[in-house]
Design a protein around this motif. Structure first.
Motif, mmCIF file in Angstrom:
data_model
loop_
_atom_site.group_PDB
_atom_site.id
_atom_site.type_symbol
_atom_site.label_atom_id
_atom_site.label_comp_id
_atom_site.label_asym_id
_atom_site.label_seq_id
_atom_site.Cartn_x
_atom_site.Cartn_y
_atom_site.Cartn_z
ATOM 1 N N ILE A 68 0.811 -1.225 0.065
ATOM 2 C CA ILE A 68 0.004 0.070 -0.001
ATOM 3 C C ILE A 68 1.044 1.407 -0.045
ATOM 4 O O ILE A 68 0.453 2.421 0.727
ATOM 5 C CB ILE A 68 -0.832 0.065 1.096
ATOM 6 N N SER B 97 -0.932 13.571 4.699
ATOM 7 C CA SER B 97 -2.162 14.132 5.293
ATOM 8 C C SER B 97 -1.887 14.243 6.902
ATOM 9 O O SER B 97 -2.437 15.136 7.433
ATOM 10 C CB SER B 97 -3.346 13.138 4.939
ATOM 11 N N MET B 98 -1.098 13.461 7.272
ATOM 12 C CA MET B 98 -0.735 13.714 8.824
ATOM 13 C C MET B 98 0.307 14.994 9.043
ATOM 14 O O MET B 98 0.189 15.617 10.164
ATOM 15 C CB MET B 98 0.007 12.489 9.405
ATOM 16 N N GLU C 290 -5.245 18.080 -0.257
ATOM 17 C CA GLU C 290 -4.854 16.313 -0.140
ATOM 18 C C GLU C 290 -5.936 15.812 -1.077
ATOM 19 O O GLU C 290 -5.428 14.590 -1.589
ATOM 20 C CB GLU C 290 -5.375 16.156 1.428
ATOM 21 N N LEU D 226 0.352 9.100 0.937
ATOM 22 C CA LEU D 226 -0.712 10.088 1.029
ATOM 23 C C LEU D 226 -1.172 9.995 2.378
ATOM 24 O O LEU D 226 -1.425 11.290 3.186
ATOM 25 C CB LEU D 226 -1.913 9.491 0.124
ATOM 26 N N ALA D 227 -1.149 8.967 3.249
ATOM 27 C CA ALA D 227 -1.523 9.137 4.802
ATOM 28 C C ALA D 227 -0.803 9.615 5.484
ATOM 29 O O ALA D 227 -0.856 10.750 6.324
ATOM 30 C CB ALA D 227 -1.636 7.603 5.297
ATOM 31 N N LEU E 95 -0.531 4.566 -0.737
ATOM 32 C CA LEU E 95 -1.634 4.799 0.240
ATOM 33 C C LEU E 95 -0.695 5.435 1.518
ATOM 34 O O LEU E 95 -1.185 6.514 2.127
ATOM 35 C CB LEU E 95 -2.404 4.022 0.731
#
Lengths: 317, 208
Positions: A107, A117-118, A150, A113-114, A110
């Motif tokens: 992943i 975003s944090m 985002e 991106l995670a 992902l």
């Protein structure tokens, strides 16, 4: 023994490369901005001013590390760590060369991106914990901006995922052996570049720290190495976004003659310079322009991109 | 041997941190600190998903909950007054309602735990690398597919979005438009929180 050592070596190498390139980028940006603005830039410390970064780092270490008495001390302390941690964690999934990445996550995309975003927490919490109206405004702007961009960042990458059929970054690079995704996913590339620029909040999206209206925005109250961490975090962000652009749209390590790892870093270097050039060229947007541009143009465009990509993939079957 | 031991250690570490952070969520004095602790709880559960080989779910958990919803909560907290939470005694009715809600949640949790069979053997363990499988199941309209719930949820989301727009979009201001200093693009975007007439009414009320 080697099975334990090898991951540790890759982690150390990846960290070393990223941190060195981030600090080299500081020097590069100052010199290049100077070149474009017809002045000298830092040229006194060492050859071509190369040691300027070391001098600045030393200066920052010896500055007083002051926490304002009205600040929320714990949160004030945590905020600068978040930006470095999330940026460096994202590096873990970047495939530098075949077989050379810290983890080969299924992943991977992902995860990137995670982590990005944090990263917003750092700015939002710094703004809130400073307990100062300029910082708070900066933090508010940053959280709204990053949460909006985002969305487009994620959506712009879905075309790449559909073409490669995987979230794994190594698979995505390998799928580009014959044709780089910058050709079929040109719209995705443009949206990703803009969103990436907004995520690292640099000019023209540097509203959270707009010095003409908010002093220094979210980091007004920060000094010493805590400020330094925000500073390095920004450059780590640029390096990371450049690395992701190369991985996702420009064929990662693929290239003729030269070894793969050299190709990767050459391409990353080109995009880093591009981001610096953007900073030298563009003015700062106004806040309502930022929001309307995002939601009125970027969102429909990225959705249409997904739709068209999906239709073409279906038709080709 | 070492692998399974470290697995257990990591599990208990994550579980203990999740419990402690949950306690911090309900006991924090400042709203924003509660939100940060909530972010921690959600990250810990993402860690638990990773341990269960559900890496896609973990990624989405961090992306949506930690990086999206809690950020929105933080955003909302920053828009409100950064006053401390009220520490005086809440009304008895609210205490009773709170107790009922928490007891109901406890009963539901215990019920779920008692009724669900836990697969301890490795035979029926979930598949590794299930991202592809999730995608296929979601769009599968045969038996065992989830395309109908998926579409219903998308419809629900659409309704929620339209509802959000309807709630957020006030009626057209009737009075003189609020000016932003001669910038036409800005004026077109800007909706004043109140119309000029309402403001005058308020001023009159204040004067009275």
């Amino acid at each position: 023994m080697m099975s334990i050592l090898w991951p540790l070596i890759t982690i150390a190498l990846a960290l070393g490369i990223m941190l060195t390139s981030a600090s080299a980028l500081v020097w590069l940006e100052r010199r290049m901005l100077a070149l474009w603005q017809d002045r000298y830039g830092p040229n006194r410390v060492g050859p071509f001013g190369l040691l300027q970064v070391i001098a600045d780092t030393l200066k920052m270490f010896f500055k007083e590390d002051w926490i304002p008495p009205f600040a929320d001390k714990t949160v004030f302390f945590i905020a600068p760590m978040v930006i470095m941690t999330t940026a460096l964690l994202s590096v873990a999934v970047v495939p530098f060369a075949p077989g050379f990445s810290v983890v080969d996550l299924n992943i991977g995309l992902l995860f990137f991106l995670a982590m990005s975003s944090m990263g917003v927490y750092s700015v939002a919490l710094a703004g809130w914990a400073s307990n100062n109206k300029y910082s708070l405004l900066g933090g508010l702007r940053a959280s709204a901006q990053m949460i909006s961009y985002e969305v487009f960042m994620g959506l712009s990458l879905m075309g790449v995922v559909m073409l490669a059929g995987s979230f794994n970054l190594r698979d995505i690079v390998e799928a580009q052996e014959h044709l780089w995704f910058c050709v079929p996913q040109f719209i995705g590339l443009v949206i990703f570049c803009i969103a990436g620029l907004a995520e690292t909040h640099r000019i023209p999206f540097d509203l959270p720290e707009a010095e003409s209206e908010l002093v220094a925005g979210f980091h007004s109250e920060y000094s010493g190495m805590k400020f330094g961490m925000f500073f390095v975090g920004e450059y780590l962000g640029i390096t990371l976004i450049s690395a992701m652009i190369v991985t996702l749209f420009f064929g990662g390590w693929y290239g003729p003659i030269l070894p793969p790892i050299i190709w990767f870093f050459l391409k990353v270097f080109v995009f880093q310079c591009g981001f610096i050039l953007l900073r030298a060229t563009l003015p700062r947007l106004r806040y309502d322009q930022l929001m309307s541009f995002g939601w009125k143009y970027m969102l429909p465009l990225s959705l249409i991109n997904i739709l068209i990509t999906g239709a073409i993939i279906l038709a080709k079957r | 041997m070492i692998a399974s031991a470290s697995y257990t250690v990591i599990f208990y570490l994550l579980a203990a941190l999740a419990v402690l952070l949950s306690l911090a969520v309900v006991n924090a004095w400042k709203l924003l600190r509660a939100a940060i602790a909530l972010m921690g709880v959600l990250s810990m559960s993402a860690g638990l998903y990773v341990m269960l080989d559900a890496s896609f779910l973990a990624g989405v958990q961090v992306l949506v909950y930690v990086g999206g919803i809690v950020v929105l909560i933080v955003f909302a907290v920053m828009l409100t007054r950064s006053a401390e939470l009220l520490q005086d005694n809440p009304a008895p009715l609210r205490k009773i309602l709170g107790a009922i809600a928490s007891l109901a949640f406890l009963a539901a949790t215990v019920g779920v735990f008692r009724s669900s069979p836990f697969l301890l053997s490795a035979e029926k363990a979930p598949l590794r690398d299930n991202t592809t499988l999730i995608g296929e199941k979601l769009l599968d309209y045969g038996a065992g597919g989830y395309v109908l719930p998926f579409e219903i949820i998308s419809l629900l989301l659409l309704i929620a979005i339209i509802g959000g727009i309807v709630v957020a979009r006030k009626t057209e201001p009737q009075g003189q438009p609020f000016t932003t200093g001669g910038d036409e693009a800005g004026e077109a975007e800007f909706r004043p929180p109140f119309t000029q007439e309402e403001h005058e009414d308020e001023l009159e009320l204040v004067e009275k």
